[in-house]
Design a protein around this motif. Structure first.
Motif, short mmCIF file in Angstrom:
data_model
loop_
_atom_site.label_atom_id
_atom_site.label_comp_id
_atom_site.label_asym_id
_atom_site.label_seq_id
_atom_site.Cartn_x
_atom_site.Cartn_y
_atom_site.Cartn_z
N TYR A 18 -16.69 40.34 25.93
CA TYR A 18 -16.92 40.20 24.31
C TYR A 18 -18.30 40.58 23.93
O TYR A 18 -19.47 40.43 24.93
CB TYR A 18 -16.54 38.85 23.94
N PHE A 19 -18.59 40.87 22.61
CA PHE A 19 -20.12 41.06 22.35
C PHE A 19 -20.43 40.11 21.55
O PHE A 19 -19.50 39.41 20.53
CB PHE A 19 -20.05 42.21 21.11
N ARG A 20 -21.52 39.49 21.57
CA ARG A 20 -22.16 38.70 20.51
C ARG A 20 -23.36 39.46 20.20
O ARG A 20 -24.14 39.80 20.97
CB ARG A 20 -22.58 37.27 21.23
N ARG A 21 -23.42 39.59 18.79
CA ARG A 21 -24.33 40.64 18.35
C ARG A 21 -24.11 42.01 19.01
O ARG A 21 -22.98 42.28 19.06
CB ARG A 21 -25.73 40.29 18.61
N ASP A 22 -24.92 42.45 19.48
CA ASP A 22 -24.78 44.14 20.27
C ASP A 22 -24.98 43.69 21.78
O ASP A 22 -24.81 44.71 22.42
CB ASP A 22 -25.77 45.04 19.57
N GLU A 23 -24.87 42.46 22.29
CA GLU A 23 -25.04 42.26 23.65
C GLU A 23 -23.50 42.00 24.34
O GLU A 23 -22.81 41.19 23.49
CB GLU A 23 -25.96 41.07 23.71
N LEU A 24 -23.38 42.55 25.23
CA LEU A 24 -22.14 42.36 26.11
C LEU A 24 -22.16 41.11 27.03
O LEU A 24 -23.05 41.02 27.86
CB LEU A 24 -21.80 43.62 26.84
N TYR A 25 -20.90 40.29 26.95
CA TYR A 25 -20.85 38.99 27.88
C TYR A 25 -19.73 39.12 28.43
O TYR A 25 -18.63 39.67 28.05
CB TYR A 25 -21.00 37.85 26.93
N THR A 26 -19.63 38.35 29.51
CA THR A 26 -18.45 38.09 30.58
C THR A 26 -18.21 36.57 30.50
O THR A 26 -19.14 35.89 30.85
CB THR A 26 -18.39 38.84 31.78
N THR A 27 -17.13 36.16 30.08
CA THR A 27 -16.48 34.76 30.46
C THR A 27 -15.13 34.63 30.97
O THR A 27 -14.54 35.63 31.32
CB THR A 27 -16.83 34.07 29.37
N THR A 28 -14.81 33.45 31.41
CA THR A 28 -13.32 33.11 31.86
C THR A 28 -12.61 32.21 30.87
O THR A 28 -13.26 31.21 30.38
CB THR A 28 -13.20 32.48 33.22
N ILE A 29 -11.51 32.67 30.35
CA ILE A 29 -10.52 31.96 29.36
C ILE A 29 -9.37 31.24 30.09
O ILE A 29 -8.88 31.88 30.96
CB ILE A 29 -10.09 32.92 28.27
N THR A 30 -9.36 29.80 29.97
CA THR A 30 -8.14 29.51 30.41
C THR A 30 -7.26 28.86 29.42
O THR A 30 -7.76 28.05 28.50
CB THR A 30 -8.44 28.28 31.22
N PRO A 31 -6.58 29.59 28.71
CA PRO A 31 -5.20 29.03 27.35
C PRO A 31 -4.92 27.82 27.44
O PRO A 31 -4.69 27.11 28.64
CB PRO A 31 -4.37 30.07 27.42
N GLN A 32 -5.24 26.99 26.69
CA GLN A 32 -4.61 25.60 26.70
C GLN A 32 -3.33 25.37 26.08
O GLN A 32 -2.72 26.15 25.31
CB GLN A 32 -5.38 24.81 26.06
N GLN A 33 -2.52 24.44 26.39
CA GLN A 33 -1.09 24.01 25.94
C GLN A 33 -1.65 23.84 24.40
O GLN A 33 -2.42 23.06 23.99
CB GLN A 33 -0.41 23.01 26.30
N ALA A 34 -0.82 24.17 23.54
CA ALA A 34 -0.89 24.29 21.91
C ALA A 34 -0.61 22.85 21.43
O ALA A 34 0.38 22.30 22.13
CB ALA A 34 0.20 25.19 21.34
N LEU A 35 -1.45 22.22 20.59
CA LEU A 35 -1.48 20.94 20.17
C LEU A 35 -0.16 21.01 19.20
O LEU A 35 0.07 21.76 18.71
CB LEU A 35 -2.59 20.57 19.29
N LYS A 36 0.58 19.98 18.98
CA LYS A 36 1.36 19.67 17.98
C LYS A 36 0.89 19.61 16.74
O LYS A 36 0.58 18.26 16.12
CB LYS A 36 2.47 18.65 18.30
N ASP A 37 0.36 20.64 16.15
CA ASP A 37 -0.11 20.54 14.96
C ASP A 37 0.40 21.22 13.76
O ASP A 37 -0.20 21.80 12.80
CB ASP A 37 -1.75 21.01 14.93
#
Ligand code: ZN
Length: 620
Positions: free
Chosen positions: A576-595
């Protein structure tokens, strides 16, 4: 009134459409001594933000009305000026009108729209005097044969509405915005009151104007009947600006200014109303109900305000929340929608509250109090930190309606509270003190066999815990169901039984964020819910997700598809970009809340009445 000599006279002209300038001249016959102050307001009633309208005032000057001799005028502060004169003075200025909303002024070759708060300087010391307003024709209004539409009382005008109007005092003066242009005009009668709708903007041949007239007429008639008395206004005007994608409305004493999207208008041959058209009808219904609730039944602090400093009240849960509850109810009670559609709208409205973790941090009373700095100045953290007095206010209205019906064995409902406030306060011009409405609700509930509502308001209005809707709804023959979202476009409301059961049994996953497709491709994160998936991954609002698991991401639909296929425990590599800077991370999707909220008819019978009588005609 007509023969009256007006000591304060405004003349306004659509002067230069290319520069967006309205020309105003203000003649003050008897300036106050030793000096006269003139002042533009800082805010417009119904919209709680300091807007400093004076920033659009240009080229201010003053002269003696008779001789034309210049009068020196100097600034008092950022929005007021003073001069000294012992005879009639004419103050002249221009207003830069280039705000396409219902709150300020807008003028170009297509139309002119202006509010009094943007255009008319208040004459200090003489605010209570009646004023005359002359709408003067100009090159463009003559050339284009524009017409004018306003709720302002007429002294004498020509066939196009140019000429002389009056208002009883300054506060009344700012209640009558003007719409000037070539418009489509619809007329109808509701409860003997002539109503008019004027539409400016571009629209094609397919708009079903008859349908709009018929639907809005039924809604207006239903609302007047609801109060069971003669309507408080002798005429009513809807001023509608039609654009590509805007939405909004502002209420006035005998008119409302609306802005809506072209695609929301109904088209010839349309059978079931589209979501957009329902939204338009709800907007009409909402602003029209304000004719009673906030324009007449109103907080005392709003009555007393001179529109310079913020008028602070905790009562907006009533004035916006209750109005939001009734706007959809009147679509049902006027026969514009059926019960299933109503329950769908209600489920979506409740979802707007249950989706917001900010409801655990801010009470509705606080939301109302701080609207000037928080609700009206929302930033990307809003879902985490605040709650809307519109949405949660409407949830309080719903809870209050059901609670009153249950506690008093259907002897009274919220309808009766509204009518009580109208009879004893609104129609009498008596403003409401802080907390007074809560006391009135408690008193009436006790009087008709129920209990005090002190705990109810402590919980719902001043507290931040969720209300137990499950058990309350069941007594009215409905199931209140909290469920996870199907996908990122699921805003709550009705689902088929099969989908609902599948959703409640199965697992669905979320990133806990609001995403936006970028026009050139790519997905922007606009809001991040604290403690959820993107928050854990260190992604924040404003970031642009460009790749997941090494594959380019161009739309949020792609992310939705990945979430549908997601297996618990997997992680995604994210670029992903924040401003014009490229970053890498790891996403763990979560169970959707009952909302997400869905309300369905239950199998158990209802003990108390609700939708069969709510928002209906008052007969004695
Ligand atoms: Zn409103």
């Amino acid at each position: 009134m007509y023969s009256q000599n007006f000591g304060i006279h405004y003349q306004i002209q659509c002067f230069d459409p290319k520069a967006h300038l309205l020309k105003v001249s203000l003649t003050i016959e008897s300036p106050t001594q030793p000096e006269q102050i003139v002042r533009l307001p800082n805010w417009i009633p119904g919209s709680y933000l300091l807007r400093n309208f004076a920033k659009h005032l240009v080229n201010l000057s003053a002269k003696e009305t008779q001789s034309g001799k210049p009068v020196q005028i100097e600034a008092v502060d950022l929005c007021a000026w003073k001069f000294h004169a012992t005879q009639s003075v004419t103050v002249e200025y221009f207003i830069y009108a280039w705000d396409l909303s219902v709150r300020k002024a807008h003028f170009d070759e297509t139309h002119a729209f202006f509010n009094g708060t943007s255009t008319f300087l208040a004459v200090e010391g003489q605010r209570d005097r009646p004023v005359k307003v002359s709408l003067v024709s100009s090159e463009i209004t003559n050339q284009k044969q524009w017409q004018a539409a306003t709720g302002m009382p007429v002294i004498e005008v020509d066939a196009n509405g140019f000429g002389d109007y009056y208002a009883n005092n300054y506060r009344d003066l700012v209640e009558y915005p003007f719409e000037i242009g070539n418009f489509v005009s619809l007329e109808f009668i509701a409860a003997n009151v002539p109503h008019k709708m004027v539409f400016t903007g571009r629209f094609d041949q397919t708009v079903d104007w008859d349908r709009i007239r018929d639907d809005v007429q039924k809604i207006c008639q239903t609302e007047i009947d609801f109060f069971g008395q003669a309507a408080p206004m002798t005429t009513y005007l809807f001023q509608v600006m039609v654009t590509g994608s805007d939405y909004g409305g502002l209420e006035h004493v005998n008119s409302t200014a609306l802005i809506c999207a072209r695609g929301d208008l109904p088209f010839l041959g349309m059978d079931k109303p589209t979501d957009g058209y329902l939204q338009f009808l709800e907007l009409c219904s909402h602003e029209y109900f304000h004719t009673w609730n906030v324009k007449r039944i109103m907080p005392k602090v709003y009555q007393q305000s001179d529109l310079n400093q913020p008028a602070i009240s905790e009562q907006l849960w009533w004035f916006e929340g209750v109005t939001s509850y009734y706007d959809a109810l009147f679509l049902l009670s006027s026969g514009r929608i059926d019960e299933t559609t109503y329950l769908d709208l209600l489920g979506k409205q409740l979802t707007r509250v249950y989706q917001m973790p900010g409801r655990f941090l801010q009470s509705v009373a606080q939301s109302s109090f701080y609207t000037w700095t928080k609700f009206y100045q929302q930033d990307e953290d809003a879902p985490n930190s605040i709650i809307s007095y519109y949405t949660k206010g409407s949830v309080i209205a719903l809870a209050l309606d059901l609670t009153l019906r249950k506690q008093t064995q259907n002897r009274i409902s919220l309808d009766d509270i509204v009518r009580h406030l109208w009879t004893h306060y609104g129609s009498q011009g008596i403003g409401l003190e802080e907390k007074q409405i809560e006391q009135i609700c408690s008193e009436l509930c006790l009087k008709f066999g129920g209990q005090s509502l002190e705990v109810f308001f402590a919980t719902l209005l001043y507290g931040t815990n969720d209300f137990d809707f499950e058990s309350l709804f069941s007594e009215f023959g409905y199931d209140f169901i909290l469920r996870p979202a199907q996908n990122s476009t699921d805003m709550g409301g009705q689902l088929s039984i099969e989908t609902l059961e599948k959703l409640l049994k199965g697992q669905s996953f979320t990133l806990g964020a609001r995403l936006q497709d970028l026009p050139a491709g790519g997905v922007k994160v606009t809001h991040v819910w604290n403690q959820q998936s993107l928050y854990q991954a260190g992604i924040t609002s404003g970031d642009e997700i460009i790749a997941l698991n090494g594959l380019r991401i161009q739309t949020k639909a792609q992310i939705d598809q990945m979430l549908q296929r997601y297996q618990n425990g997997q992680t995604w590599e994210c670029h992903y970009f924040r401003r014009d800077e490229l970053y890498t991370t790891t996403i763990t999707p979560q169970q959707a809340l009952k909302d997400r909220v869905t309300i369905v008819k239950s199998k158990a019978p209802a003990k108390f009445q609700w939708l069969s009588t709510a928002g209906a005609k008052h007969d004695g």
